[in-house]
Design a protein around this motif. Sequence first.
Motif, PDB file in Angstrom:
ATOM      1  N   ALA A  30       0.842  -1.203   0.000  1.00 39.59           N
ATOM      2  CA  ALA A  30       0.000   0.000   0.000  1.00 39.59           C
ATOM      3  C   ALA A  30       0.875   1.250   0.000  1.00 39.59           C
ATOM      4  O   ALA A  30       0.709   2.149   0.817  1.00 39.59           O
ATOM      5  N   ALA A  31       1.793   1.291  -0.921  1.00 42.11           N
ATOM      6  CA  ALA A  31       2.771   2.379  -0.968  1.00 42.11           C
ATOM      7  C   ALA A  31       2.146   3.745  -1.229  1.00 42.11           C
ATOM      8  O   ALA A  31       2.789   4.765  -1.001  1.00 42.11           O
ATOM      9  N   SER A  32       0.889   3.779  -1.673  1.00 43.83           N
ATOM     10  CA  SER A  32       0.245   5.059  -1.962  1.00 43.83           C
ATOM     11  C   SER A  32      -0.503   5.638  -0.756  1.00 43.83           C
ATOM     12  O   SER A  32      -1.184   6.656  -0.876  1.00 43.83           O
ATOM     13  N   LEU A  33      -0.372   5.009   0.407  1.00 43.90           N
ATOM     14  CA  LEU A  33      -1.038   5.518   1.613  1.00 43.90           C
ATOM     15  C   LEU A  33      -0.616   6.958   1.897  1.00 43.90           C
ATOM     16  O   LEU A  33       0.562   7.281   1.916  1.00 43.90           O
ATOM     17  N   ARG A  34      -1.597   7.808   2.139  1.00 46.99           N
ATOM     18  CA  ARG A  34      -1.325   9.198   2.497  1.00 46.99           C
ATOM     19  C   ARG A  34      -1.668   9.463   3.962  1.00 46.99           C
ATOM     20  O   ARG A  34      -1.124  10.371   4.565  1.00 46.99           O
ATOM     21  N   LYS A  35      -2.589   8.683   4.528  1.00 49.62           N
ATOM     22  CA  LYS A  35      -3.000   8.865   5.922  1.00 49.62           C
ATOM     23  C   LYS A  35      -3.079   7.493   6.583  1.00 49.62           C
ATOM     24  O   LYS A  35      -3.726   6.585   6.064  1.00 49.62           O
ATOM     25  N   LEU A  36      -2.423   7.353   7.726  1.00 47.03           N
ATOM     26  CA  LEU A  36      -2.395   6.084   8.440  1.00 47.03           C
ATOM     27  C   LEU A  36      -2.599   6.327   9.927  1.00 47.03           C
ATOM     28  O   LEU A  36      -1.830   7.057  10.557  1.00 47.03           O
ATOM     29  N   GLY A  37      -3.630   5.742  10.473  1.00 52.18           N
ATOM     30  CA  GLY A  37      -3.933   5.873  11.893  1.00 52.18           C
ATOM     31  C   GLY A  37      -3.557   4.604  12.637  1.00 52.18           C
ATOM     32  O   GLY A  37      -4.150   3.551  12.401  1.00 52.18           O
ATOM     33  N   LEU A  38      -2.573   4.716  13.510  1.00 52.31           N
ATOM     34  CA  LEU A  38      -2.102   3.571  14.287  1.00 52.31           C
ATOM     35  C   LEU A  38      -2.189   3.806  15.795  1.00 52.31           C
ATOM     36  O   LEU A  38      -1.638   3.037  16.568  1.00 52.31           O
ATOM     37  N   SER A  39      -2.858   4.849  16.211  1.00 52.70           N
ATOM     38  CA  SER A  39      -2.941   5.168  17.638  1.00 52.70           C
ATOM     39  C   SER A  39      -3.456   3.978  18.434  1.00 52.70           C
ATOM     40  O   SER A  39      -4.417   3.327  18.046  1.00 52.70           O
ATOM     41  N   ARG A  59       1.467  11.398   4.444  1.00 50.49           N
ATOM     42  CA  ARG A  59       1.406  12.807   4.832  1.00 50.49           C
ATOM     43  C   ARG A  59       0.905  12.987   6.256  1.00 50.49           C
ATOM     44  O   ARG A  59       1.200  13.974   6.895  1.00 50.49           O
ATOM     45  N   ASP A  60       0.105  12.036   6.735  1.00 49.45           N
ATOM     46  CA  ASP A  60      -0.545  12.150   8.042  1.00 49.45           C
ATOM     47  C   ASP A  60      -0.411  10.807   8.754  1.00 49.45           C
ATOM     48  O   ASP A  60      -0.860   9.783   8.235  1.00 49.45           O
ATOM     49  N   LEU A  61       0.212  10.820   9.929  1.00 51.70           N
ATOM     50  CA  LEU A  61       0.445   9.592  10.686  1.00 51.70           C
ATOM     51  C   LEU A  61       0.060   9.796  12.137  1.00 51.70           C
ATOM     52  O   LEU A  61       0.476  10.765  12.772  1.00 51.70           O
ATOM     53  N   ARG A  62      -0.711   8.882  12.665  1.00 51.72           N
ATOM     54  CA  ARG A  62      -1.147   8.942  14.065  1.00 51.72           C
ATOM     55  C   ARG A  62      -0.508   7.778  14.814  1.00 51.72           C
ATOM     56  O   ARG A  62      -0.748   6.621  14.495  1.00 51.72           O
ATOM     57  N   LEU A  63       0.321   8.101  15.795  1.00 54.16           N
ATOM     58  CA  LEU A  63       1.035   7.085  16.579  1.00 54.16           C
ATOM     59  C   LEU A  63       0.822   7.239  18.084  1.00 54.16           C
ATOM     60  O   LEU A  63       1.525   6.610  18.862  1.00 54.16           O
ATOM     61  N   SER A  64      -0.115   8.067  18.502  1.00 48.38           N
ATOM     62  CA  SER A  64      -0.298   8.287  19.933  1.00 48.38           C
ATOM     63  C   SER A  64      -0.677   6.982  20.639  1.00 48.38           C
ATOM     64  O   SER A  64      -1.349   6.121  20.071  1.00 48.38           O
ATOM     65  N   GLU A  82       3.556  15.560   6.834  1.00 51.18           N
ATOM     66  CA  GLU A  82       3.090  16.892   7.204  1.00 51.18           C
ATOM     67  C   GLU A  82       2.501  16.937   8.602  1.00 51.18           C
ATOM     68  O   GLU A  82       2.513  17.970   9.255  1.00 51.18           O
ATOM     69  N   ARG A  83       1.935  15.807   9.044  1.00 49.74           N
ATOM     70  CA  ARG A  83       1.301  15.768  10.357  1.00 49.74           C
ATOM     71  C   ARG A  83       1.656  14.483  11.068  1.00 49.74           C
ATOM     72  O   ARG A  83       1.506  13.391  10.541  1.00 49.74           O
ATOM     73  N   LEU A  84       2.154  14.630  12.283  1.00 47.69           N
ATOM     74  CA  LEU A  84       2.494  13.494  13.134  1.00 47.69           C
ATOM     75  C   LEU A  84       1.829  13.714  14.472  1.00 47.69           C
ATOM     76  O   LEU A  84       1.998  14.742  15.113  1.00 47.69           O
ATOM     77  N   GLU A  85       1.045  12.755  14.894  1.00 50.56           N
ATOM     78  CA  GLU A  85       0.344  12.872  16.172  1.00 50.56           C
ATOM     79  C   GLU A  85       0.632  11.649  17.013  1.00 50.56           C
ATOM     80  O   GLU A  85       0.668  10.552  16.543  1.00 50.56           O
TER      81      GLU A  85
END
Length: 85
Positions: A30-39, A59-64, A82-85
């Motif tokens: 899934a190399a085209s992923l732009r947003k990934l939520g892993l919190s 561009r947007d990754l959630r790791l909280s 661009e966004r890391l949470e």
Amino acid sequence: FTGFTRVRELELYQRLNVTDATIAWLAGSAASLRKLGLSGCKALTPACGPHLGALTALRDLRLSSCRGVDDSVVAALPRSLERLE
């Protein structure tokens, strides 16, 4: 699985079965992923860092609340992020 090449957003919040191997698979499928939520994915370890780094469209990754994720993972992330949470 097929069709993951077109996936742009994926939310996997608080999935206990998401592991470093899951992220490795995503990096290859899934190399085209732009947003990934892993919190809340508590099974992730620093070994997922290089695989996340391979997701260059991200561009947007959630790791909280990912207890096993440390600064080495952050250092491996793609510069396009661009966004890391």
